[in-house]
Design an enzyme around this catalytic site. Structure first.
Site, PDB file in Angstrom:
ATOM      1  N   THR A   1     -68.285  40.225 -13.409  1.00 50.73           N
ATOM      2  CA  THR A   1     -68.555  41.590 -12.424  1.00 50.73           C
ATOM      3  C   THR A   1     -67.387  41.614 -11.338  1.00 50.73           C
ATOM      4  OG1 THR A   1     -70.664  41.281 -12.681  1.00 50.73           O
ATOM      5  CG2 THR A   1     -70.140  42.981 -10.820  1.00 50.73           C
ATOM      6  N   GLN A   2     -66.771  42.633 -11.408  1.00 48.22           N
ATOM      7  CA  GLN A   2     -65.577  42.803 -10.218  1.00 48.22           C
ATOM      8  C   GLN A   2     -66.013  43.670  -9.468  1.00 48.22           C
ATOM      9  OE1 GLN A   2     -62.704  40.798 -10.321  1.00 48.22           O
ATOM     10  NE2 GLN A   2     -64.102  39.754 -11.688  1.00 48.22           N
TER      11      GLN A   2
END
Lengths: 260, 274
Positions: free
Chosen positions: A38-39
């Site tokens: 997850t960015q």
């Protein structure tokens, strides 16, 4: 204009430089640049506000799920029950919140399977969530949420908050996101130990109205949840009355002709 | 119990449906020196008789603090007891770390029992040779549990295990109905009386026994020798009979016991204790 152009090209240069450098980095030194995790969040909920009142905890959150700058979903329930004694409100990535609800479901299930008269209270659930979130943060794969956890057990009221990096604390009133900047100052002035239910709701509505005016991801459809020793109720969704007849709203560009 | 052809393996049933190895295991508990526990609504007390191999050696530690709200007294193979205490401490710490809350005794005891059961169903293991009296506090008050090597556990108002524990049990059976409402000090007094029963005439002094208490507002702690000796003197039970009605006997034995209490400390060549 020359200075603007220089600025523009400088920005472009930096972006290109970053892209090139991340491709050149060896996997041993890999940073978040080529992480598969997850960015950034996609569908997000905005502020949650929680306050202690005379009989327990009150929490408010609107029902919006934004997709960037689009208000994509307008019936997202961001306040949920957790076991017998607790209530959770979430802001941030909605899918991560759903994942957290699955963890909590399993936690509460195993807790009741002991069938021994003991049960996890809000303090325990809050701490459990802190551990989960902090551990994910340490793996550079956070659950992108800020959570408010409140409840009552054996007459003890509990209200706490935990962020996506594991920062956690307890207080008489907490908020997430924009709520921290717009709602908490109101609460600091007007919160009292012995608010009645009606006073508490009015206070929350005042905060939510403020957020509605000023937070661009707020929607005018909210729920208020109440948890006491007796149990939990989450209200039906409803809207706040707003007033737009302020002079500044009526003529917004009076001080800056040509702007919108 | 006699040797038979079904007792070699813990995983072998006898035709009568018994697991002899597990039963032999319980015998090991009976060989250990006595440990007793009792509880009221708000407090639980553990006491045990200290055996030392010789006058030159130290006593075996039989009471362990597991957490602020839980303690355990063991009888049997003390090495096994130590290992299980370490497991219990670990479980309490892990629970406290995740939930910021004390592990409910009832849950710890079940985990312990399940751990013991595993050893009764693996051919390459042997059962833990130790009985545990677990005293602890949770939301519903004070509790006392007995964990058996077989993997069974029971909750008790009062219980005694180890050698000559039947004498203590008889005493406790007479008095247990009053324990629920007892004060902390009365509970300790009854524990000392019960311990005295297991000594069969030997003098009860604080060098021979250990007492520990846990209660509402009081973390689990082992009372130090001086305190225990003072309590023994106060209750005048160092050599006297347990009074039928407390007041009469206390008066009569009052002076004599005071002298005895002082003398006993000098007379006895107490084994080395730590």
């Amino acid at each position: 204009m020359p200075s603007e152009q220089k600025l523009g090209s400088a920005i472009v240069d930096t972006v290109f430089a970053n892209m090139v450098s991340s491709q050149n980095e060896s996997s041993l030194l890999s940073s978040e640049g080529d992480s598969q995790r997850t960015q950034y969040p996609y569908v997000t909920g905005t502020s949650v506000i929680g306050i202690k009142y005379k009989d327990g905890i009150l929490m408010a959150a609107d029902m919006g799920g934004s997709y960037g700058s689009t208000i994509r979903y307008k019936s997202v329930e961001r306040l949920k029950q957790v076991g017998k004694h607790s209530l959770i409100g979430a802001s941030g990535e909605i899918s991560d919140f759903q994942e957290i609800l699955r963890y909590l479901d399993e936690l509460i299930l195993h807790d009741s399977m002991w069938d021994d008269g003991n049960s996890l209270g809000p303090k325990e659930v809050h701490n459990y969530l802190t551990r989960v979130l902090y551990n994910r943060r340490n793996k550079f794969d956070p659950l992108w949420n800020s959570l408010v956890l409140g409840g009552v057990k054996n007459g003890q009221k509990y209200l706490g908050s935990v962020s996506m990096i594991g920062v956690h604390f307890e207080d008489d009133h907490v908020a997430t996101g924009f709520g921290n900047h717009l709602a908490r100052p109101i609460l600091r002035e007007e919160w009292r130990e012995d608010l009645t239910f009606e006073e508490g709701v009015k206070l929350l509505e005042k905060c939510m109205r403020n957020l509605l005016y000023r937070d661009r991801s707020a929607v005018n459809k909210l729920q208020i949840a109440k948890i006491t020793e007796e149990g939990l109720t989450i209200s039906q969704p409803y809207s706040l009355k707003t007033f737009w007849n302020f002079a500044a709203f009526k003529n917004p560009t009076v001080g800056a002709e040509g702007s919108w | 119990m006699f040797r038979n052809q079904y007792d070699t393996d813990v995983t072998t049933w006898s035709p009568a449906g018994r697991l002899f190895q597990v039963e032999y295991d319980m015998e090991a508990v009976k060989q250990g020196s006595a440990a007793i526990g009792l509880r009221s609504k708000t407090h639980a007390v553990l006491a045990c008789v200290n055996k030392a191999n010789s006058e030159l050696s130290s006593h075996q530690r039989k009471i362990f603090k597991v957490d602020d709200h839980i303690g355990v007294a063991i009888a049997g193979l003390t090495a096994d007891g130590r290992v299980l205490s370490r497991y219990m401490r670990s479980e309490c710490i892990n629970y406290g770390y995740t939930y910021e809350s004390p592990l409910p005794v009832g849950r710890l005891v079940v985990q312990l029992a399940d751990k013991a059961q595993v050893c009764t169903q693996r051919s390459w293991k042997r059962p833990y040779g130790v009985g545990l009296l677990v005293a602890g506090l949770d939301e519903s008050g004070a509790h006392l549990y007995y964990n058996c090597p077989s993997g069974n556990y029971f909750e008790y108002q009062a219980f005694a295990i180890g050698s000559r524990s039947q004498a203590a049990k008889t005493y406790l059976e007479r008095k247990f109905e009053s324990f629920l409402e007892s004060s902390r000090d009365d509970l300790i007094k009854d524990a000392l009386f019960a311990i005295r029963e297991t000594l069969q005439g030997e003098k009860l002094t604080s060098t021979v026994c250990t007492v520990a208490v846990v209660g509402v507002g009081e973390a689990f702690n082992i009372l130090d020798q001086a305190t225990v000796q003072a309590l023994i003197n106060e209750f005048e039970i160092s050599g006297e009979q347990a009074p039928a009605t407390a007041s009469v006997a206390e008066e009569a034995a009052g002076d004599a016991a005071a002298d005895q209490g002082g003398a006993a400390a000098e007379e006895e060549a107490a084994p080395m204790d730590i």
